[in-house]
Structures are given as C-alpha cells and as structure tokens.
Design a protein around this motif. Structure first.
Motif, PDB file in Angstrom:
ATOM      1  N   UNK A   1       0.883  -1.112   0.037  1.00 49.72           N
ATOM      2  CA  UNK A   1      -0.107   0.052  -0.068  1.00 49.72           C
ATOM      3  C   UNK A   1       0.829   1.160   0.060  1.00 49.72           C
ATOM      4  N   UNK A   2       1.907   1.417   0.799  1.00 49.85           N
ATOM      5  CA  UNK A   2       2.781   2.361   0.711  1.00 49.85           C
ATOM      6  C   UNK A   2       3.488   2.455  -0.428  1.00 49.85           C
ATOM      7  N   UNK A   3       4.069   1.527  -1.259  1.00 52.15           N
ATOM      8  CA  UNK A   3       4.531   1.584  -2.553  1.00 52.15           C
ATOM      9  C   UNK A   3       3.774   2.115  -3.606  1.00 52.15           C
ATOM     10  N   UNK A   4       2.514   1.575  -3.333  1.00 51.78           N
ATOM     11  CA  UNK A   4       1.559   1.776  -4.504  1.00 51.78           C
ATOM     12  C   UNK A   4       1.180   3.680  -4.272  1.00 51.78           C
ATOM     13  N   UNK A   5       1.050   4.140  -3.165  1.00 54.08           N
ATOM     14  CA  UNK A   5       0.747   5.408  -2.557  1.00 54.08           C
ATOM     15  C   UNK A   5       2.074   6.177  -3.010  1.00 54.08           C
ATOM     16  N   UNK A   6       3.112   6.039  -2.763  1.00 54.17           N
ATOM     17  CA  UNK A   6       4.257   6.580  -3.117  1.00 54.17           C
ATOM     18  C   UNK A   6       4.341   6.840  -4.590  1.00 54.17           C
ATOM     19  N   UNK A   7       3.985   6.032  -5.384  1.00 57.82           N
ATOM     20  CA  UNK A   7       4.133   6.018  -7.169  1.00 57.82           C
ATOM     21  C   UNK A   7       2.956   7.220  -7.284  1.00 57.82           C
ATOM     22  N   UNK A   8       2.098   7.493  -6.499  1.00 56.43           N
ATOM     23  CA  UNK A   8       0.992   8.264  -6.671  1.00 56.43           C
ATOM     24  C   UNK A   8       1.438   9.598  -6.484  1.00 56.43           C
ATOM     25  N   UNK A   9       2.356   9.939  -5.443  1.00 56.64           N
ATOM     26  CA  UNK A   9       2.908  11.036  -5.216  1.00 56.64           C
ATOM     27  C   UNK A   9       2.945  11.105  -3.457  1.00 56.64           C
ATOM     28  N   UNK A  10       3.801  12.119  -3.056  1.00 57.39           N
ATOM     29  CA  UNK A  10       4.018  12.423  -1.630  1.00 57.39           C
ATOM     30  C   UNK A  10       2.618  12.528  -0.900  1.00 57.39           C
ATOM     31  N   UNK A  11       1.965  13.504  -1.528  1.00 53.73           N
ATOM     32  CA  UNK A  11       0.347  13.663  -0.448  1.00 53.73           C
ATOM     33  C   UNK A  11      -0.174  12.306  -0.270  1.00 53.73           C
ATOM     34  N   UNK A  12      -0.091  11.249  -1.381  1.00 54.81           N
ATOM     35  CA  UNK A  12      -0.886  10.272  -1.502  1.00 54.81           C
ATOM     36  C   UNK A  12      -0.269   9.084  -0.179  1.00 54.81           C
ATOM     37  N   UNK A  13       1.181   9.285  -0.279  1.00 51.67           N
ATOM     38  CA  UNK A  13       2.029   8.346   0.626  1.00 51.67           C
ATOM     39  C   UNK A  13       1.655   9.018   2.170  1.00 51.67           C
ATOM     40  N   UNK A  14       1.396  10.302   2.243  1.00 48.16           N
ATOM     41  CA  UNK A  14       1.091  10.537   3.737  1.00 48.16           C
ATOM     42  C   UNK A  14      -0.392  10.274   3.991  1.00 48.16           C
ATOM     43  N   UNK A  15      -1.064  10.216   3.086  1.00 53.18           N
ATOM     44  CA  UNK A  15      -2.586   9.712   3.278  1.00 53.18           C
ATOM     45  C   UNK A  15      -2.580   8.531   3.619  1.00 53.18           C
ATOM     46  N   UNK A  16      -2.077   7.323   3.173  1.00 50.25           N
ATOM     47  CA  UNK A  16      -2.003   6.188   3.855  1.00 50.25           C
ATOM     48  C   UNK A  16      -1.986   6.217   5.415  1.00 50.25           C
ATOM     49  N   UNK A  17      -1.209   6.839   5.840  1.00 46.63           N
ATOM     50  CA  UNK A  17      -0.738   6.937   7.243  1.00 46.63           C
ATOM     51  C   UNK A  17      -2.191   7.737   7.856  1.00 46.63           C
ATOM     52  N   UNK A  18      -2.160   8.843   7.368  1.00 45.62           N
ATOM     53  CA  UNK A  18      -3.446   9.620   8.027  1.00 45.62           C
ATOM     54  C   UNK A  18      -4.877   8.778   7.957  1.00 45.62           C
ATOM     55  N   UNK A  19      -5.245   8.241   6.660  1.00 49.51           N
ATOM     56  CA  UNK A  19      -6.317   7.573   6.874  1.00 49.51           C
ATOM     57  C   UNK A  19      -6.362   6.415   7.832  1.00 49.51           C
ATOM     58  N   UNK A  20      -5.388   5.659   7.863  1.00 51.53           N
ATOM     59  CA  UNK A  20      -5.481   4.755   9.081  1.00 51.53           C
ATOM     60  C   UNK A  20      -5.337   5.093  10.577  1.00 51.53           C
ATOM     61  N   UNK A  21      -4.680   6.682  10.679  1.00 47.99           N
ATOM     62  CA  UNK A  21      -5.040   7.244  12.011  1.00 47.99           C
ATOM     63  C   UNK A  21      -6.459   7.463  12.055  1.00 47.99           C
ATOM     64  N   UNK A  22      -7.226   8.290  11.247  1.00 47.62           N
ATOM     65  CA  UNK A  22      -8.317   8.782  11.306  1.00 47.62           C
ATOM     66  C   UNK A  22      -9.456   7.405  11.568  1.00 47.62           C
ATOM     67  N   UNK A  23      -9.129   6.258  10.887  1.00 49.09           N
ATOM     68  CA  UNK A  23      -9.794   5.084  11.169  1.00 49.09           C
ATOM     69  C   UNK A  23      -9.828   4.434  12.672  1.00 49.09           C
ATOM     70  N   UNK A  24      -8.515   4.624  13.133  1.00 49.27           N
ATOM     71  CA  UNK A  24      -8.220   4.274  14.461  1.00 49.27           C
ATOM     72  C   UNK A  24      -8.986   5.391  15.466  1.00 49.27           C
ATOM     73  N   UNK A  25      -9.266   6.529  15.154  1.00 52.36           N
ATOM     74  CA  UNK A  25      -9.903   7.638  15.759  1.00 52.36           C
ATOM     75  C   UNK A  25     -11.438   7.776  15.735  1.00 52.36           C
ATOM     76  N   UNK A  26     -11.714   6.821  14.916  1.00 49.94           N
ATOM     77  CA  UNK A  26     -13.188   6.670  14.474  1.00 49.94           C
ATOM     78  C   UNK A  26     -13.526   7.959  13.553  1.00 49.94           C
ATOM     79  N   UNK A  27     -12.753   8.469  13.005  1.00 53.36           N
ATOM     80  CA  UNK A  27     -12.827   9.573  11.884  1.00 53.36           C
ATOM     81  C   UNK A  27     -12.823  11.006  12.677  1.00 53.36           C
ATOM     82  N   UNK A  28     -12.693  11.037  13.946  1.00 51.00           N
ATOM     83  CA  UNK A  28     -12.346  12.597  14.400  1.00 51.00           C
ATOM     84  C   UNK A  28     -11.800  12.449  15.884  1.00 51.00           C
ATOM     85  N   UNK A  29     -11.363  13.772  16.065  1.00 51.52           N
ATOM     86  CA  UNK A  29     -10.422  13.936  17.290  1.00 51.52           C
ATOM     87  C   UNK A  29     -11.184  14.217  18.460  1.00 51.52           C
TER      88      UNK A  29
END
Length: 168
Positions: free
Chosen positions: A11-39
């Motif tokens: 997933x990281x390699x695929x996102x990185x091939x799409x751009x730096x913002x997509x690479x970061x999004x892999x992490x932030x999507x996972x974090x938001x999932x763990x947080x239930x979508x909000x802080x």
C-alpha cells in the motif's frame, strides 16, 4: 497508550508512486480510522506524538488549502495545531521555514483566539476573511511551498517509518 498501527508495504509503495501527498494519506487514513474519524480528548492517547504531527499536517494542509487559517480555526483545529508542539515537530521533521510560518500564525491565533473560535453565521464567517487579513501572507507562503513541505514531511516519514506505523 498508543495503538499499534499496521500498514502494508505494498500500500505504501503504491501510494508513493502516486505522489507524496498520497504516501502521507496512507498513514493519516489509518490514523483517522483508529480515531473513529474524528479527534476527541479520550482518543488522543491512541496515537503517539509523531503520528499526531502527521495528522495535524493533514488537517492543516486540507483546511488552509481550501479556506485558509480562518477555516482551519473555525472548523475546530486551532487548538490541535497551535496549542500542541506541531510547529516544533515540523522543525524536527526538517521543515524549518514551515515551522516558522506556524509560529507566526500562532501569534495571530493566540492574540485573537476567543474571537477566532467563536461560533458564527455563514455571513459572519465570510467577514472574518477581511477581519483577519494578517493571515493572507502566511496562507500565500504556505500555498507557494506546499509541495516542498509535503515532500519534506513524506521524506521524514519514509526515513523513520517505525515512528509512524509497523510496515508489514
């Protein structure tokens, strides 16, 4: 205690091939999932400091690119960005100029915090853009440098993966 976060290498390699913002999004999507979508206060401990820094950048980037600092603050992210060591983290990540920009915005935020965070009608919200024109130059500076800043942050994540997730 922070939650163990797992992200697949593919997933990281695929996102990185799409751009730096997509690479970061892999992490932030996972974090938001763990947080239930909000802080919220009870879930803050599920992420470590480095993970919160990346999530804060995600919110900062999305909000400022769409509606500037006024929108960022009105949407409830002022405290998350300015009352936490986000600027210091960005300096440690290697984004020194961006860190300085955040400190400049924090001075404006701190001086007008109560008014900036006050609930407003749509018309009053729009009027804030004229009232807080002192954010304009900072927004412009961020927009001009956003790609470079995103690249610096993605590079830091890539070099310190263990701080952000377990890669499987």
């Amino acid at each position: 205690m922070p939650t163990t976060i797992e992200i697949s290498d593919s997933a990281l390699k695929e996102a990185a091939s799409l751009g730096m913002d997509e690479f970061i999004k892999v992490f932030t999507d996972k974090y938001l999932d763990i947080l239930g979508g909000n802080l919220n206060a009870e879930k803050m401990g599920l992420l470590n400091g480095a993970q919160h820094s990346v999530l804060a950048y995600h919110f900062f980037r999305e909000e400022v690119m769409e509606g500037g600092f006024v929108q960022l603050i009105q949407n409830g992210y002022g405290g998350y960005i300015f009352d936490n060591p986000f600027a210091k983290s960005m300096r440690l990540f290697g984004a020194e100029d961006f860190s300085k920009l955040i400190y400049k915005a924090k001075k404006i935020y701190d001086a007008h915090k109560e008014d900036l965070e006050k609930e407003r009608s749509e018309d009053d919200f729009m009027a804030m853009y004229e009232q807080y024109e002192e954010f304009d130059d900072l927004e412009e500076e961020f927009l001009e440098n956003e790609e470079e800043i995103t690249s610096i942050i993605a590079g830091y994540i890539d070099e310190h993966l263990e701080e952000f997730a377990n890669i499987k």
